[in-house]
Design an enzyme around this catalytic site. Structure first.
Site, PDB file in Angstrom:
ATOM      1  N   TYR A 156      -0.657   5.534  38.567  1.00  0.00           N
ATOM      2  CA  TYR A 156      -0.483   4.335  37.731  1.00  0.00           C
ATOM      3  C   TYR A 156      -1.751   3.469  37.803  1.00  0.00           C
ATOM      4  CZ  TYR A 156       2.333   0.910  35.166  1.00  0.00           C
ATOM      5  OH  TYR A 156       2.835   0.061  34.207  1.00  0.00           O
ATOM      6  N   LYS A 163      -0.716  -4.932  35.478  1.00  0.00           N
ATOM      7  CA  LYS A 163       0.646  -5.498  35.496  1.00  0.00           C
ATOM      8  C   LYS A 163       0.743  -6.643  36.503  1.00  0.00           C
ATOM      9  CE  LYS A 163       2.716  -2.867  32.400  1.00  0.00           C
ATOM     10  NZ  LYS A 163       2.885  -3.398  31.041  1.00  0.00           N
ATOM     11  N   THR A 194       8.514   7.349  27.144  1.00  0.00           N
ATOM     12  CA  THR A 194       7.959   6.833  25.882  1.00  0.00           C
ATOM     13  C   THR A 194       6.544   7.381  25.741  1.00  0.00           C
ATOM     14  OG1 THR A 194       7.009   4.911  26.977  1.00  0.00           O
ATOM     15  CG2 THR A 194       9.225   4.632  26.081  1.00  0.00           C
TER      16      THR A 194
END
Ligand code: NAD
Length: 256
Positions: A156, A163, A194
């Site tokens: 990530y 974030k 997604t």
């Protein structure tokens, strides 16, 4: 109807799997009138097609958040059509594929800049233009974040850093716009398949681990995130701002 009479703009619809699309559908069910944006001409077709399912039909406008002129044009378009705005949904993020695979140590300056600008700074730039349209209303802003902001999640990488900046921006924006009566909150969603998620290397492994370890022993879906979004966009959450709410089947609460 929790959003009856409210005007909202939703950024981040790419296709029918987008979290933004689930939120848009739920918002319309609750009586909202929407403005939807698309990032570029390639995605426009999808958004035009999806928007046919919404009544009343939304205003559709382009908005690449890396382009200040497009952001200005978006808010000019909203002012012209609706004269005001009650809520803004920021459900978009981007990092280059090479930054979402392997070691965070290798993050290039340009990759860091792009991820932070598109995924975190964009909320600030959008909010600055939205606030004048919210005058006399109790506005609500929401954004989408992920646990990778506070834990090191494999691959990530820079998106986790973005974030973290986004969640911090939520608190600073909440402090700035709160005296005007507006609120800013984030939903930290569990992993959902997604387009954006498929850019993170090894994403399906994250889904497996959540299913095995989360208190609810399953993953969440976009509709569950959308339901939480309706809470934040509506007066139900009128006393809540600067918050990050986990909709992740409880995974964030688990240690060993
Ligand atoms: P998605 O791919 O459907 O949506 C991402 C959107 O970001 C797309 O619509 C894309 O067009 C938009 N975007 C990217 N760069 C942009 C730019 N420069 N200007 C304007 N738009 C741009 O994926 P999603 O999972 O629905 O992502 C929505 C949000 O949810 C993102 O912030 C994502 O980080 C967050 N999120 C997703 C998950 C997940 O597992 N899917 C978990 C937690 C948080």
């Amino acid at each position: 109807m929790l959003l009856e009479g409210k005007i909202g703009v939703v950024l981040g619809v790419a296709n029918k799997r987008s979290i933004a699309w689930a939120i848009a559908k739920r918002a319309v069910e609750e009586g909202a009138q929407l403005v939807l944006t698309y990032q570029n001409e390639r995605l426009k077709e999808n958004v035009v097609e999806l928007a046919k399912d919404l009544t009343p039909s939304p205003l559709l406008l382009p908005c690449d958040v890396a382009d200040e002129k497009q952001i200005d044009a978006l808010f000019a378009g909203i002012r012209e059509k609706h004269g005001g705005l009650d809520f803004l949904v920021h459900a978009l993020a981007f990092a280059r594929r090479e930054e979402l695979d392997g070691s965070f140590l290798n993050t290039a300056p340009e990759g860091f800049r792009i991820a932070l600008e598109v995924s975190a700074y964009s909320l600030v730039g959008l909010a600055r233009r939205a606030v004048p349209l919210m005058e006399g209303r109790k506005g609500s802003f929401i954004t989408l974040t992920y646990l990778g902001s506070e834990r090191a999640v494999a691959n990530y990488n820079v998106m986790g850093v973005a974030k973290a900046a986004l969640e911090s921006s939520v608190r600073y924006l909440a402090a700035d716009v709160g005296p005007m009566g507006h609120r800013v909150n984030a939903i930290s969603a569990g992993p959902i398949k997604t387009l954006a998620a498929s850019g993170v290397s090894g994403f399906s492994k994250i889904l497996d681990v959540v299913k095995e370890k989360a208190p609810l022993r399953r993953n969440v879906d976009a509709l569950e995130v959308a339901d939480a979004a309706i809470f934040f966009l509506s007066d139900l959450s009128r006393g809540v701002t600067g918050e990050v709410l986990f909709v992740d089947a409880g995974f964030h609460a688990i240690g060993f």
